[in-house]
Structures are given as structure tokens and as C-alpha cells.
Design an enzyme around this catalytic site. Structure first.
Site, PDB file in Angstrom:
ATOM      1  N   PHE A   1       1.435  -2.509   5.153  1.00 32.59           N
ATOM      2  CA  PHE A   1       2.001  -2.192   6.461  1.00 32.59           C
ATOM      3  C   PHE A   1       3.042  -1.079   6.404  1.00 32.59           C
ATOM      4  O   PHE A   1       3.695  -0.770   7.403  1.00 32.59           O
ATOM      5  CB  PHE A   1       2.564  -3.447   7.122  1.00 32.59           C
ATOM      6  N   ARG A   2       3.266  -0.478   5.218  1.00 36.03           N
ATOM      7  CA  ARG A   2       3.951   0.810   5.044  1.00 36.03           C
ATOM      8  C   ARG A   2       5.444   0.824   5.341  1.00 36.03           C
ATOM      9  O   ARG A   2       6.062   1.891   5.274  1.00 36.03           O
ATOM     10  CB  ARG A   2       3.274   1.880   5.899  1.00 36.03           C
TER      11      ARG A   2
ATOM     12  N   ASN B   1       3.924  -1.438  -2.376  1.00 37.10           N
ATOM     13  CA  ASN B   1       3.988   0.006  -2.628  1.00 37.10           C
ATOM     14  C   ASN B   1       4.527   0.757  -1.415  1.00 37.10           C
ATOM     15  O   ASN B   1       3.873   1.619  -0.822  1.00 37.10           O
ATOM     16  CB  ASN B   1       2.619   0.553  -3.062  1.00 37.10           C
TER      17      ASN B   1
ATOM     18  N   HIS C   1      -9.905  -6.476  -4.459  1.00 39.15           N
ATOM     19  CA  HIS C   1     -10.955  -5.567  -3.985  1.00 39.15           C
ATOM     20  C   HIS C   1     -12.022  -5.220  -5.038  1.00 39.15           C
ATOM     21  O   HIS C   1     -12.137  -4.092  -5.484  1.00 39.15           O
ATOM     22  CB  HIS C   1     -10.365  -4.286  -3.397  1.00 39.15           C
TER      23      HIS C   1
ATOM     24  N   ASP D   1      -7.505  -5.197   2.723  1.00 42.32           N
ATOM     25  CA  ASP D   1      -6.911  -4.014   2.096  1.00 42.32           C
ATOM     26  C   ASP D   1      -6.594  -2.971   3.164  1.00 42.32           C
ATOM     27  O   ASP D   1      -6.811  -1.768   2.975  1.00 42.32           O
ATOM     28  CB  ASP D   1      -7.819  -3.438   1.009  1.00 42.32           C
TER      29      ASP D   1
END
Length: 468
Positions: free
Chosen positions: A89-90, A120, A258, A329
Site C-alpha cells: 500500500f506504499r 518495502n 507468489h 500481490d
């Protein structure tokens, strides 16, 4: 032989118990969902659901009960709330792409009731301070419930035993191949140090960094079809094999995110004692080279979407029970960023809002059962991560529901996507099966395509952190 008086007394007791149950069922609830087909551990069947205090209070015939609110669910299926265990979600640092509010809005619009968000960000989520900051940012600002991963690095190894047990922490996430952001631990010695100190199951982005570096010359400028040539299936398999070996040596549990290759499926089949794994809707739906020819860099992901035979191998992993969970993802970038010439274009696409409709379309196409979908998105995450009181429809559990219309046909569009990024690789794709309601701890977050409740998101609780 039991005497007649004893039998009579036993019958009286049974009648009294039955009357007591009916009295309990006739109580007043905060909310009743009436007439839906409930899908849970008991199978599928018509049941009413009574909710009180954010928890499931009763299942069954509640026709005599009253509630502050009643929702007619006739013709609809009520699933345990879908848990998406991999989203990006940045926030903080990259909020021009997405933030916790817009990402979670997209989640509930797609029927998702809880998300596990990745570390990240900028700054990276690798310290107590950065983790606590994200918890504060999410509480009552996110529309769904949430947990955050703590990033594993060479520098924070001594702190990981405490960090992984923080309330709201889903566990440790490690990138052993570079992707978006600066998190990377590529060597076995550093990975072993992380393994030795953690207690909980850790999640991994598994691509071999050494092989990725060796093959960078195979990238063709302007041609995203070369993406899966560069980041090939061997890079994925090598990394997964290394992780399993380290898990066996240290007696720890790993979760491989993934999965993108048929070879990983075959390998992990024989190592389920230490390794669980995730599949994504895009690896189950798209295939190269067609997706790159049609979508260009909008189909660019790490690890890449590969050929149809790899997609078939992942579906075999679903059928054989090798895949444990589904994760979207969700990794948004702006259209301007994605329009850069490959390989300068970033990897990632939106996905949290399209997970449910895409997979319901696969259910309707006969590729998996509705029960298997529920296991992959509700029971599976709860089992894998030891989530407290989520993942099933049962008395005492959180009243998290994904309400779907299995017969409804809709076209996915960019306009429908609530993510700040504002696009989906599935724009124009028609699906059968649609999320019509999202309930988070008894509150109706979304109904018939509209947000209906102010954001009330809380951290997900885990059995391993309840005493913290």
C-alpha cells in the site's frame, strides 16, 4: 436397562435445552444477515447470522429474533471474510501511488476484509519506530483490518525476535531477490542468521539475486516479453530450494510468496513440512507472451507472468492442495511510471480489488470449487499465520463476511478501481461472480458498490502475540 423415570427426566432435560437454545436464538442482535447461503466448515446451506458486539453470536433460523439492522441476503452466498495476505500500500514515502486509506478502500470494494501489508516502503518498515508508525497510520483510517510485515535485513537481526512478536505483526518478510524498494538479503550466511533468531513463519520473495545479476544482459530495451527471460524459472527454483534447505537446517517454517513456476510446485510438494506457498490471481489468469503483447509493461511483475504451461502447473498446485493461500500481490504504480520504456518501467500492478471477482470467475468456470476458494482466502491464512478469531464463520469469531453473487456478471473497468493508481490489467474483462458486500467485525463497509461505513480498521490479532 434405563428405567422409565430416568428416560422421562432425560427427555425433559433435552426439551429444556432445546427451549434454552430457542430463547438464545430469539435474542436481540446488533445485526442479522437473513436468508443467505453460508459457506463455512460445515459446508454450504441457508442460515441466518446474528451479530453482536462485532462477533458472530448465532447461526441458524433467526426468524423470531430482532436486530438493530437486518440485511436481506437471499440469493447471495456469505463467505468468511477474504484475507489478502500480500499487498503493497506504499505508505509511507510512495503515497503518490497508493496509501493505507486508498488501498484499503480498494480492498473492501472488492470484498476483502483484512490485508497483510509489506515492508518495502520509504522508510523501510524494519524498526520498532517505523512499524509502530504504520500501526498508528492504519488504525481507524484503513477500511479493513490489517497486519504489517516487518522487513528482515542484515542490520536488524538482533531485533527480529521482539519485532516479530509486536501486536499487529504478520511476521518477517525477506527479499532474497531485488524488487521494488531497497530490501534485499541475498546470501545464505545472512539468511541463516535471520532463520536462527525468528520463531514465527517468515515470508519470502524467492528469486536468486546472483542469477538475476548474471542475466541482466538478456533484457531487451522496449520489449517486456524479455522480462520472464531475464528473471527465468531457474532463478525462482534456485531461491526456493535454498530457502527450504535453510529451513530444514534451522528447524524453521517458511512461506514462499507468489509462486510462478511449475518446477516450484513439484519441488514444494515434497517439502510441505517446512514450506507453505502462495499463488496469485495474475499467475493463475495471465500467460506470456500474449499478456505482454496486449498489456505491455502493465503485465510486468516480479516474479514474472510466464508461459501457459507454468500457469497450468500452478493450477495443478491448487488442485493437489500444494498451494496454501491466495494473495493479490497488489503493487500499484502510476500509469506514467508504467509507461516508461522497459526495463526502466517498474514491476507491479493493482490486484486487491480484483482478487475476488477474478477467482469467482474461475469458480464458475469449474477450475476450483467455492469451498477451495474459501480455504485459500480465509481458512488457509488463519491456519498458516495463527490468526485469532478470523477465517471461518463460527460463533465467537469476528463478524467478517464477504457477500457474493455467484450469478452476477460484470465487466471490470479502470473506473471501478478505487486504488489511487486508477487502473487494472483486467480493464474490459467480463467475469461471472461479484462481491456485493463487505462486513468487517459486524460493520457493513461496502454494499452494492458503495462505501457505507467510516473506516474502522484495527490490527489483526495473532495467537503468537496475544500476550504482548
Amino acid at each position: 436397562m434405563q428405567g422409565l423415570p430416568a428416560v422421562a427426566e432425560e427427555r425433559k432435560a433435552l426439551v429444556a435445552l432445546s427451549q434454552e437454545r430457542l430463547t438464545r436464538m430469539a435474542r436481540n442482535y446488533d445485526l442479522i444477515l437473513r436468508g443467505g447461503t453460508v459457506v463455512n466448515h460445515a459446508g454450504e446451506g441457508p442460515r441466518d447470522l446474528g451479530i453482536a458486539g462485532g462477533r458472530i453470536a448465532a447461526l441458524g433460523d433467526l426468524s423470531q429474533a430482532d436486530a438493530g439492522e437486518t440485511v436481506d441476503c437471499r440469493g447471495l452466498h456469505i463467505l468468511p471474510g477474504v484475507i489478502d495476505t500480500q499487498v503493497h500500500f506504499r505508505e509511507p514515502g510512495l503515497t503518490h501511488k497508493e496509501d493505507l486509506e486508498t488501498g484499503s478502500r480498494s480492498a473492501v470494494m472488492g470484498g476483502v476484509t483484512a490485508v497483510f501489508e509489506m515492508p518495502n516502503t520509504d522508510p523501510l518498515t524494519v524498526t520498532e519506530q517505523t512499524f509502530s508508525d504504520k500501526i498508528k497510520r492504519g488504525r481507524h483510517r484503513m477500511h479493513c483490518d490489517f497486519a504489517f510485515f516487518i522487513g528482515g535485513t542484515r542490520e536488524n537481526v538482533p531485533d527480529l525476535p521482539e519485532l516479530e512478536r509486536a501486536p499487529g505483526c504478520a511476521g518477517v518478510k525477506v527479499f532474497i531477490g531485488s524488487s521494488t524498494g531497497a530490501l534485499l538479503v541475498e546470501d545464505d550466511e545472512s539468511l541463516r542468521r535471520i532463520f536462527q533468531v525468528i520463531k514465527r513463519r517468515a515470508a519470502f520473495h524467492a528469486e536468486d539475486e546472483y542469477r538475476l545479476n548474471d542475466r541482466k544482459g538478456l533484457r531487451i530495451e522496449g520489449d517486456p516479453r524479455s522480462h520472464p527471460v531475464w528473471r527465468d524459472e531457474t532463478a525462482a527454483l534456485l531461491a526456493t530450494q535454498r530457502l527450504v534447505k535453510l529451513a530444514q537446517e534451522t528447524g524453521k517454517r517458511i512461506h514462499v510468496l507468489h509462486i510462478s513456476t511449475k518446477e516450484e510446485i513439484e519441488f514444494l510438494r515434497d517439502h510441505k513440512d517446512v514450506a507453505s506457498c502462495e499463488a496469485t490471481p495474475h499467475h493463475l489468469t495471465l500467460a506470456a507472451p500474449e499478456c505482454y503483447e496486449r498489456l505491455g509493461t502493465r503485465a510486468q511483475m516480479n516474479p514474472p507472468v510466464r508461459s501457459a504451461d507454468h500457469r497450468a502447473g500452478i493450477w495443478r498446485g491448487i488442485e493437489q492442495g500444494i498451494i496454501d493461500v491466495l494473495g493479490s500481490d497488489h503493487a500499484p504504480h502510476t500509469l506514467e511510471e508504467k509507461a516508461k520504456t522497459y526495463p526502466a518501467s517498474p514491476s507491479g500492478m493493482t490486484g486487491v480489488q480484483t482478487l475476488v471477482p477474478l477467482m469467482l470467475d474461475h469458480v464458475n468456470a469449474g477450475r476450483l470449487s467455492l469451498a477451495r476458494f474459501v480455504d485459500l482466502t480465509s481458512a488457509g491464512p488463519a491456519r498458516l499465520y495463527n490468526i485469532a478469531c478470523k477465517g471461518r464463520i463460527a460463533a465467537g469469531y469476528d463478524a467478517d463476511f464477504t457477500v457474493v453473487d455467484l450469478k452476477r456478471s460484470e465487466t471490470i473497468t479502470n473506473k471501478w478501481v478505487a486504488s489511487r493508481a486508477g487502473w487494472t490489467p483486467y480493464d474490459g474483462v467480463r467475469v461471472t461472480g461479484w462481491p456485493v458486500g463487505t462486513f468487517v467485525r459486524g460493520r457493513r463497509a461496502m454494499w452494492q458498490g458503495e462505501l457505507t461505513t467510516a473506516s474502522t480498521g484495527e490490527p489483526v490479532r495473532f495467537l503468537e502475540t496475544l500476550n504482548q
